[in-house]
Design a protein around this motif. Structure first.
Motif, short mmCIF file in Angstrom:
data_model
loop_
_atom_site.label_atom_id
_atom_site.label_comp_id
_atom_site.label_asym_id
_atom_site.label_seq_id
_atom_site.Cartn_x
_atom_site.Cartn_y
_atom_site.Cartn_z
N LEU A 10 0.83 -1.21 0.00
CA LEU A 10 0.00 0.00 0.00
C LEU A 10 0.87 1.26 0.00
O LEU A 10 0.61 2.20 -0.75
N LEU A 11 1.89 1.28 0.84
CA LEU A 11 2.76 2.45 0.92
C LEU A 11 3.49 2.69 -0.40
O LEU A 11 3.66 3.83 -0.83
N GLY A 13 2.43 2.17 -3.29
CA GLY A 13 1.52 2.66 -4.30
C GLY A 13 0.97 4.04 -4.04
O GLY A 13 0.21 4.58 -4.86
N LEU A 14 1.34 4.64 -2.91
CA LEU A 14 0.82 5.96 -2.56
C LEU A 14 1.82 7.04 -2.90
O LEU A 14 3.01 6.96 -2.54
N ARG A 15 1.36 8.08 -3.58
CA ARG A 15 2.25 9.18 -3.97
C ARG A 15 2.71 9.95 -2.74
O ARG A 15 3.87 10.31 -2.62
N ARG A 16 1.77 10.21 -1.83
CA ARG A 16 2.13 10.88 -0.57
C ARG A 16 2.05 9.85 0.53
O ARG A 16 0.99 9.44 0.96
N ARG A 17 3.21 9.41 0.99
CA ARG A 17 3.26 8.32 1.96
C ARG A 17 2.86 8.82 3.35
O ARG A 17 3.47 9.75 3.88
N VAL A 21 0.14 3.12 8.39
CA VAL A 21 -1.08 2.56 7.81
C VAL A 21 -1.81 1.83 8.93
O VAL A 21 -1.23 1.00 9.63
#
Length: 213
Positions: A10-11, A13-17, A21
């Motif tokens: 998930l991390l 794939g995220l632009r703003r980490r 989570v």
């Protein structure tokens, strides 16, 4: 997904980490959301039940999910309780309802429609399942000191079929709800369907994230 590091994926794939989570059981998120802004709002102690493939559950006191204490099943999971010597989900679940109805071409939605149209067999099957759930839940609600039980999940969409049998079962189990209770209980106990049209889990998840910050 077994063996997958979901957090890392998930991390990545995220632009703003985000800093973290948060993972939350769906039934827990549902009840926190309903307590925050839905059908359980204003209640100090509440239980959430989700009805669909199986029986999901959550026990909440003053905004916190509990997994132990009076009335709470192992791990706070009603699916781990037993009824008549068998797991609860052998009586209350999509699989159990279909098996009891006995028509391989029917789904639960079809059974609900037949019950609404007056078919006795369909109504009997649903009454048996939700009445049994109420009889199992009633003593736990009383022991937990809950003033509200909120029901969600796909089956809750047929609330007009779920409520009467669940209501009767809860009363048999020692937790009468408004139309069967007298005195002050008429004002302090509530059995309600989910109030946020499916958004309760998102509200609950957002609240859980905020609590971690």
């Amino acid at each position: 997904m077994y063996g997958t590091d979901v957090r890392t994926d998930l991390l990545d794939g995220l632009r703003r980490r985000p800093a973290d989570v948060v993972f939350l059981n769906d039934a827990h998120a549902f009840l926190i959301g309903e307590w925050s802004a839905g059908a359980a709002r204003g209640h100090t102690r509440a239980i959430g039940i989700t009805l669909g493939t199986g029986v999901g559950s959550a026990f909440l006191a003053e905004g916190r999910i509990l997994d132990r204490g009076p009335g709470i099943p192992p791990e706070g999971r009603m699916d781990l309780t037993r009824l008549g010597g068998a797991p609860l989900e052998e009586t209350v679940s999509r699989r159990a309802i279909l098996a009891r109805f006995g028509d391989p071409a029917a789904d639960v939605r079809d059974i609900a429609e037949r019950a609404r149209s007056g078919q006795r067999r369909a109504r009997h099957v649903l009454d048996e399942a939700f009445g049994a759930l109420g009889r199992v839940l009633g003593p736990r609600l009383a022991a937990f000191g809950a003033s509200a039980v909120v029901v969600g999940g796909s089956m809750a969409r047929s609330w007009n079929l779920v409520a009467p049998a669940l209501n009767a079962g809860l009363a048999d189990g020692g937790w009468p709800v408004p139309d069967q209770a007298g005195g002050e209980e008429r004002h302090t106990r509530a059995m309600r369907p989910a109030g946020l049209a499916g958004d309760a889990a998102l509200v609950g998840a957002a609240r859980a994230v905020a609590a971690r910050e």
